[in-house]
Design a protein around this motif. Structure first.
Motif, PDB file in Angstrom:
ATOM      1  N   THR A 169       5.140  32.118 -10.598  1.00  0.00           N
ATOM      2  CA  THR A 169       3.776  31.876 -10.104  1.00  0.00           C
ATOM      3  C   THR A 169       3.829  31.625  -8.592  1.00  0.00           C
ATOM      4  O   THR A 169       3.037  32.175  -7.832  1.00  0.00           O
ATOM      5  CB  THR A 169       3.168  30.646 -10.803  1.00  0.00           C
ATOM      6  N   LEU A 170       4.817  30.821  -8.185  1.00  0.00           N
ATOM      7  CA  LEU A 170       4.922  30.509  -6.761  1.00  0.00           C
ATOM      8  C   LEU A 170       5.433  31.721  -5.984  1.00  0.00           C
ATOM      9  O   LEU A 170       5.024  31.964  -4.846  1.00  0.00           O
ATOM     10  CB  LEU A 170       5.842  29.295  -6.551  1.00  0.00           C
TER      11      LEU A 170
ATOM     12  N   TRP B  61       4.166  27.858 -20.092  1.00  0.00           N
ATOM     13  CA  TRP B  61       4.133  27.761 -18.621  1.00  0.00           C
ATOM     14  C   TRP B  61       5.545  27.935 -18.070  1.00  0.00           C
ATOM     15  O   TRP B  61       6.507  27.378 -18.611  1.00  0.00           O
ATOM     16  CB  TRP B  61       3.545  26.411 -18.207  1.00  0.00           C
TER      17      TRP B  61
ATOM     18  N   ARG C  37      -1.145  37.706 -16.321  1.00  0.00           N
ATOM     19  CA  ARG C  37      -2.033  36.544 -16.194  1.00  0.00           C
ATOM     20  C   ARG C  37      -2.980  36.690 -15.010  1.00  0.00           C
ATOM     21  O   ARG C  37      -2.555  36.982 -13.892  1.00  0.00           O
ATOM     22  CB  ARG C  37      -1.224  35.258 -16.016  1.00  0.00           C
TER      23      ARG C  37
ATOM     24  N   ILE D  44      -2.187  32.200  -8.491  1.00  0.00           N
ATOM     25  CA  ILE D  44      -1.874  30.770  -8.535  1.00  0.00           C
ATOM     26  C   ILE D  44      -2.910  30.027  -9.361  1.00  0.00           C
ATOM     27  O   ILE D  44      -4.095  30.312  -9.284  1.00  0.00           O
ATOM     28  CB  ILE D  44      -1.780  30.153  -7.109  1.00  0.00           C
ATOM     29  N   GLY D  45      -2.422  29.089 -10.155  1.00  0.00           N
ATOM     30  CA  GLY D  45      -3.337  28.292 -10.965  1.00  0.00           C
ATOM     31  C   GLY D  45      -3.753  27.058 -10.206  1.00  0.00           C
ATOM     32  O   GLY D  45      -3.144  25.997 -10.338  1.00  0.00           O
TER      33      GLY D  45
ATOM     34  N   LYS E 293      -5.461  19.546 -11.701  1.00  0.00           N
ATOM     35  CA  LYS E 293      -6.431  20.529 -12.186  1.00  0.00           C
ATOM     36  C   LYS E 293      -7.813  19.912 -12.365  1.00  0.00           C
ATOM     37  O   LYS E 293      -8.800  20.428 -11.874  1.00  0.00           O
ATOM     38  CB  LYS E 293      -5.954  21.127 -13.511  1.00  0.00           C
TER      39      LYS E 293
ATOM     40  N   LYS F 252       4.615  18.276 -12.975  1.00  0.00           N
ATOM     41  CA  LYS F 252       5.864  19.047 -13.043  1.00  0.00           C
ATOM     42  C   LYS F 252       7.055  18.074 -13.069  1.00  0.00           C
ATOM     43  O   LYS F 252       7.969  18.220 -13.877  1.00  0.00           O
ATOM     44  CB  LYS F 252       5.942  19.974 -11.829  1.00  0.00           C
TER      45      LYS F 252
ATOM     46  N   ASN G   9      -1.669  26.929 -20.321  1.00  0.00           N
ATOM     47  CA  ASN G   9      -1.334  27.839 -19.240  1.00  0.00           C
ATOM     48  C   ASN G   9      -0.181  28.684 -19.801  1.00  0.00           C
ATOM     49  O   ASN G   9       0.830  28.096 -20.186  1.00  0.00           O
ATOM     50  CB  ASN G   9      -0.872  27.039 -18.012  1.00  0.00           C
TER      51      ASN G   9
HETATM   52  N1  GLU Z   1       0.514  25.643 -12.573  1.00  0.00           N
HETATM   53  C1  GLU Z   1       0.100  26.563 -11.567  1.00  0.00           C
HETATM   54  C2  GLU Z   1       0.344  27.982 -12.027  1.00  0.00           C
HETATM   55  O1  GLU Z   1       0.788  28.188 -13.120  1.00  0.00           O
HETATM   56  C3  GLU Z   1       0.631  26.242 -10.204  1.00  0.00           C
HETATM   57  C4  GLU Z   1       1.888  26.915  -9.759  1.00  0.00           C
HETATM   58  C5  GLU Z   1       3.107  26.255 -10.303  1.00  0.00           C
HETATM   59  O2  GLU Z   1       3.322  25.095 -10.016  1.00  0.00           O
HETATM   60  O3  GLU Z   1       3.799  26.954 -11.030  1.00  0.00           O
HETATM   61  O4  GLU Z   1       0.046  28.890 -11.293  1.00  0.00           O
END
Ligand code: GLU
Ligand code: PMP
Length: 398
Positions: A16-17, A125, A373, A38-39, A238, A101, A175
């Motif tokens: 995701t990052l 996730w 996603r 990005i979430g 969130k 996290k 997620n």
């Molecule tokens: N939880 C969010 C996502 O899945 C933020 C990015 C991360 O920390 O992975 O995009």
């Protein structure tokens, strides 16, 4: 690099990052990229929370904080857990960390030995898989699909249990799928787990507030017969639009809270003092800011789903929470626009960022290689433009 530890060599970068990084780089090169990878809520932190932070700065909250968080913050979290979730906890069962996290990493490292197994319902996730790796344990995936609303059954979980199983870890709302387990569904899982008294459960409830189901949020810890094995994870990223403030927490049996405190005391210490003071206000004051945000997320969800329905070859469900849609896209595998062949979901994500300039995240990052996603945490205008672009690019694939 050979010099790096095996631990870090085997660790994957967060996809995701990574996608967000790629989209930032393309933007810096002048490309008009829309980042749906990005979430993260696009809303600003509500003013009443920001005011509490400003006051905390003026009141000189500038010193190290207790490792598990200020006492009055942990008491405020207990009040929130009672008010919103009807859960009874005392402050010594709460550990505040630098984001949910870290809360998850603390709990996994505190509980799991090398070689033990962690059951992870998939799609999951991204960071669950890697945190389990850091603990030198093994993730055992239990697959849910779009056809069953991306939810696993107690029987599927039971089938995955072995004498090495230590933990089950899931998120609801989920997620990347947005699926929400009902109270009855969680209860059925809890009843099944009665037979396995050595298995712990990490219930990641970070998307609690973003729930369109019309039902109250269901916590695993509400079932008294299993509560002493549940670690409830939550935070402010969130629900309160505070991703950058970095605060998450667990509510857990005291011995697990103490273990997480010990670990965190050697790693990061207590999280940011100003964020902690602001979070007391977030936990205690009830305004309609969150509700307004959720109404907007629901509008966006409906809008995106209506637009996606117009695109041939996508299978979608209607997620009841979070801000993600996880369509099945395997219809496009094996197709080409004449230049690029799409062999899998990673190829598709790459094609879409290059051709449509829309950043999404490939489903295999979340344990389902048939999907992709889409985060809809942005305005209706931007979403409309993004889905139109996706439609155009996908139409070129033959
Ligand atoms: N939880 C969010 C996502 O899945 C933020 C990015 C991360 O920390 O992975 O995009
Ligand atoms: N759990 C899930 C399911 C998430 O999507 C996220 C988002 N990054 C987190 C935990 C961690 O949240 P944070 O560290 O920002 O509190």
């Amino acid at each position: 690099m050979e010099a790096l530890s095996k631990r870090i060599q085997s660790l994957s970068e967060s996809e995701t990052l990574a996608m967000t990084k790629k989209s930032r780089e393309l933007k810096a090169q002048g490309f008009d990229v829309i980042n749906l990878s990005i979430g993260e809520p696009d809303f600003f932190t509500p003013n009443y929370i920001k005011e509490a932070a400003k006051k905390a700065i003026d009141e000189n909250y500038s010193f190290y904080t207790p490792v598990s968080g200020y006492q009055d913050l942990r008491e405020a979290i207990c009040k929130k857990l009672k008010r919103d979730n009807n859960l009874d906890y005392t402050a010594d069962q709460i550990v505040v960390s630098t984001g949910a996290k870290q809360s998850i990493a603390n709990a996994v490292l505190a509980l799991v030995n090398p070689g033990e197994e962690v059951i992870v319902p998939a799609p999951y996730w991204v960071s669950y898989r890697e945190i389990v790796k850091l603990a030198e344990a093994k993730s055992v995936y239990v697959n849910a699909t779009v056809e069953n609303d991306f939810k696993v059954t107690p029987q599927q979980l039971r089938d995955a249990i072995t004498p090495k199983t230590k933990l089950i870890m899931y998120s609801s709302p989920c997620n990347p799928t947005g699926s929400v387990y009902t109270k009855d569904e969680l209860e059925a899982i809890a009843i099944m787990l009665k037979e396995f008294p050595n298995i712990y459960i990490i219930a990641d409830e970070i998307y609690e507030k973003i729930n369109f189901s019309g039902e109250p949020h269901a916590s695993m810890a509400q079932f008294d017969f299993i509560k002493d094995r549940v670690i409830t994870v939550n935070g402010i990223s969130k629900g309160y639009a505070m991703t950058g403030w970095r605060l998450g927490y667990i509510a857990a049996p005291k011995f697990i809270a103490q273990a997480c405190d010990k670990l965190q005391g050697q790693f990061t210490s207590g999280t940011n003092s100003i964020t902690q003071r602001a979070t007391i206000t977030a936990m205690l004051e009830e305004t309609d800011d969150i509700e307004k945000m959720v109404i907007e997320f629901k509008k966006r969800r409906d809008h995106v789903i209506n637009m996606l329905k117009e695109i041939p070859g996508l299978t979608i469900n209607v997620p009841q929470g979070a801000f993600y849609i996880f369509p099945k896209v395997n219809h496009y595998f094996g197709k080409t626009d004449g230049k690029t062949v799409i062999n899998n979901c990673t190829d598709l994500a790459m094609y879409l960022i290059n051709d449509a300039n829309v950043a999404l995240v490939q489903g295999d990052a979340f344990g389902d290689a048939d999907c992709i996603r889409i985060s809809y945490a942005t305005s209706i205008e931007i979403l409309t433009e993004a889905i139109n672009r996706l439609k155009k690019s996908l139409a070129k694939l033959k």
